[in-house]
Write an enzyme that holds these catalytic residues in place. Structure first.
Site, PDB file in Angstrom:
ATOM      1  N   LYS A 106      11.604  -3.066  -1.637  1.00 54.42           N
ATOM      2  CA  LYS A 106      10.560  -3.753  -0.878  1.00 54.42           C
ATOM      3  C   LYS A 106       9.726  -4.588  -1.835  1.00 54.42           C
ATOM      4  CE  LYS A 106       6.472  -2.999   2.056  1.00 54.42           C
ATOM      5  NZ  LYS A 106       5.686  -2.007   2.834  1.00 54.42           N
ATOM      6  N   LYS A 126       9.416  -0.119  -4.495  1.00 53.57           N
ATOM      7  CA  LYS A 126       8.574  -1.217  -4.016  1.00 53.57           C
ATOM      8  C   LYS A 126       7.798  -1.788  -5.195  1.00 53.57           C
ATOM      9  CE  LYS A 126       4.545  -1.783  -0.924  1.00 53.57           C
ATOM     10  NZ  LYS A 126       3.723  -1.133   0.117  1.00 53.57           N
ATOM     11  N   ASP A 161       4.589   4.828   2.048  1.00 52.80           N
ATOM     12  CA  ASP A 161       4.583   3.999   0.841  1.00 52.80           C
ATOM     13  C   ASP A 161       3.636   4.648  -0.168  1.00 52.80           C
ATOM     14  OD1 ASP A 161       5.860   2.421   2.793  1.00 52.80           O
ATOM     15  OD2 ASP A 161       5.148   0.548   1.889  1.00 52.80           O
TER      16      ASP A 161
END
Length: 222
Positions: free
Chosen positions: A183, A154, A90
């Protein structure tokens, strides 16, 4: 009862997280069959030992939480995290560069992390930090992440001025369609909020309140 277990990246990223707390989220992830845990890189190898006999994946964060380090630093972090056992990365985008309109730099920053992660068969989720961007910038950020080969966009780190919102998730879904996954993370602490994020288009939920949310779901159906 709808099973939400597989949506969760069960997350512990606070600076004062202890080994005991990492062990706890690993045990919870195994018990509740979460998709992944998300931890700072220093805990990857420890977490891997705890999860060795489970299907729970390990995600870690890169350029976290500001995204303002150099690309070479992000690449090194990614390579090291993958060597320790991270299966998902991430990464935080260079937010200021996006706001400056330095789009080639942002795209290349992401692309180099994606290419490094792929060498270890890891995927990349690109954290846009949507609370710092306007809608136009969010759309551009999604396109850049897609062009760079990332698997996810995300919403948030959870460490800035705001977290995921339904509006931002809907905008991201409208922008990427089925070409990428989304996400939602940051501030998702209740069953109602989680459901709204999924309805808006989220494929994965990043939360530290994962267990509490599942228990709330169980109570509603009991």
């Amino acid at each position: 009862m709808k099973r939400y277990n597989g949506y969760f990246d069960h997350t512990l990223l606070k600076a004062d997280a202890t080994e005991k707390e990492i062990l706890q989220i690993c045990e919870e992830a195994k018990k509740y069959e979460f998709y992944a845990i998300c931890v700072n890189a220093c805990y990857i190898s420890f977490a891997k030992k705890q999860l060795i006999d489970s299907k729970v994946k390990i995600a870690s964060v890169i350029g976290f939480p500001l995204g303002a380090c150099g690309t070479e630093t992000k690449v090194f972090e990614t390579k090291w995290a993958c060597s320790q056992g991270a299966e998902e990365i991430d990464m935080v985008i260079a937010v200021g560069a996006l706001k400056d309109g330095r789009l080639d730099f942002v795209r290349e920053d992401i692309r180099k992390v994606v290419e490094t992660a792929k060498q270890s068969n890891a995927i990349v989720k690109v954290i846009l930090e949507t609370c710092l961007l306007n809608d136009t910038e969010i759309v551009i950020g999604c396109h850049l992440a897609e062009e760079a080969g990332a698997a996810f966009v995300k919403t948030s780190t959870g460490f800035s001025s705001g977290g995921a919102t339904v509006h931002h998730v809907e905008l991201m879904k409208k922008t990427v369609g089925s070409s990428m996954q989304i996400k939602a993370s940051g501030g998702i602490r209740t069953l109602e909020t989680m459901k709204k994020m999924i309805e808006a288009g989220a494929d994965r939920i990043g939360a530290s309140a994962s267990v509490a949310i599942l228990k709330e779901n169980e109570e509603k159906d009991s």
